[in-house]
Design a protein around this motif. Structure first.
Motif, short mmCIF file in Angstrom:
data_model
loop_
_atom_site.label_atom_id
_atom_site.label_comp_id
_atom_site.label_asym_id
_atom_site.label_seq_id
_atom_site.Cartn_x
_atom_site.Cartn_y
_atom_site.Cartn_z
N VAL A 151 32.15 45.95 34.69
CA VAL A 151 33.37 46.02 33.87
C VAL A 151 34.63 46.06 34.73
O VAL A 151 35.71 45.75 34.25
N GLU A 152 34.52 46.45 36.01
CA GLU A 152 35.68 46.54 36.88
C GLU A 152 35.60 45.52 38.01
O GLU A 152 34.56 45.40 38.68
N TYR A 153 36.71 44.83 38.24
CA TYR A 153 36.84 43.88 39.34
C TYR A 153 38.19 44.13 40.01
O TYR A 153 39.16 44.49 39.34
N PHE A 154 38.25 43.91 41.32
CA PHE A 154 39.47 44.17 42.08
C PHE A 154 39.90 42.91 42.83
O PHE A 154 39.07 42.21 43.40
N PHE A 155 41.22 42.66 42.83
CA PHE A 155 41.77 41.44 43.41
C PHE A 155 43.03 41.74 44.20
O PHE A 155 43.72 42.72 43.93
N GLY A 156 43.35 40.85 45.13
CA GLY A 156 44.56 40.98 45.93
C GLY A 156 45.76 40.28 45.34
O GLY A 156 46.88 40.51 45.77
N SER A 157 45.53 39.43 44.34
CA SER A 157 46.63 38.70 43.71
C SER A 157 46.24 38.25 42.31
O SER A 157 45.05 38.19 41.97
N ILE A 158 47.24 37.89 41.53
CA ILE A 158 46.99 37.36 40.19
C ILE A 158 46.26 36.03 40.28
O ILE A 158 45.32 35.77 39.52
N SER A 159 46.64 35.20 41.24
CA SER A 159 45.97 33.91 41.40
C SER A 159 44.49 34.07 41.69
O SER A 159 43.66 33.29 41.21
N ALA A 160 44.13 35.10 42.46
CA ALA A 160 42.72 35.34 42.79
C ALA A 160 41.91 35.67 41.54
O ALA A 160 40.73 35.31 41.45
N ILE A 161 42.52 36.33 40.57
CA ILE A 161 41.82 36.64 39.31
C ILE A 161 41.35 35.35 38.65
O ILE A 161 40.20 35.25 38.21
N PHE A 162 42.22 34.34 38.66
CA PHE A 162 41.91 33.10 37.96
C PHE A 162 41.05 32.15 38.79
O PHE A 162 40.61 31.12 38.30
N GLU A 163 40.77 32.50 40.04
CA GLU A 163 39.76 31.79 40.82
C GLU A 163 38.37 32.23 40.36
O GLU A 163 37.42 31.48 40.44
N ARG A 164 38.28 33.47 39.88
CA ARG A 164 36.98 34.04 39.46
C ARG A 164 36.75 33.92 37.95
O ARG A 164 35.65 33.69 37.51
N CYS A 209 44.45 35.85 28.57
CA CYS A 209 45.82 35.37 28.72
C CYS A 209 45.86 34.40 29.90
O CYS A 209 44.90 34.28 30.65
N THR A 210 46.98 33.75 30.07
CA THR A 210 47.13 32.78 31.16
C THR A 210 47.70 33.46 32.41
O THR A 210 48.25 34.56 32.34
N LYS A 211 47.58 32.75 33.52
CA LYS A 211 48.14 33.24 34.78
C LYS A 211 49.66 33.43 34.64
O LYS A 211 50.21 34.43 35.10
N GLU A 212 50.30 32.49 33.99
CA GLU A 212 51.76 32.57 33.83
C GLU A 212 52.18 33.80 33.02
O GLU A 212 53.18 34.44 33.34
N SER A 213 51.41 34.13 31.98
CA SER A 213 51.78 35.31 31.19
C SER A 213 51.58 36.60 31.99
O SER A 213 52.33 37.56 31.81
#
Length: 75
Positions: free
Chosen positions: A18-31, A39-43
């Motif tokens: 249930v928990e994931y950790f990222f260094g950037s918003i863009s990295a979230i959308f790579e996974r 929601c979208t990256k832009e939002s």
């Protein structure tokens, strides 16, 4: 500059977590896709997430947290 980590906490497990950790918003959308996040990256960029202001979607809660590091003592 203080470093931060972005935590994505899903309301229902994805791949058993249930928990994931990222260094950037863009990295979230790579996974994950926008459909999985809710929601979208832009939002997310427009939401200007801070430690005091997380972003809630219908699928998860996205929050930003400071990283505490010990200063290097090597010279």
């Amino acid at each position: 500059m203080e470093q931060k980590v972005i935590k994505v906490q899903f309301f229902k497990p994805i791949d058993g977590q249930v928990e994931y950790f990222f260094g950037s918003i863009s990295a979230i959308f790579e996974r994950f896709s926008a459909e999985q996040i809710g929601c979208t990256k832009e939002s997310l960029w427009n939401a200007k997430i801070t430690p005091d202001k997380p972003k809630a979607t219908t699928r998860c809660l996205i929050s930003k947290h400071p990283i505490t590091r010990k200063p290097q003592s090597r010279k």
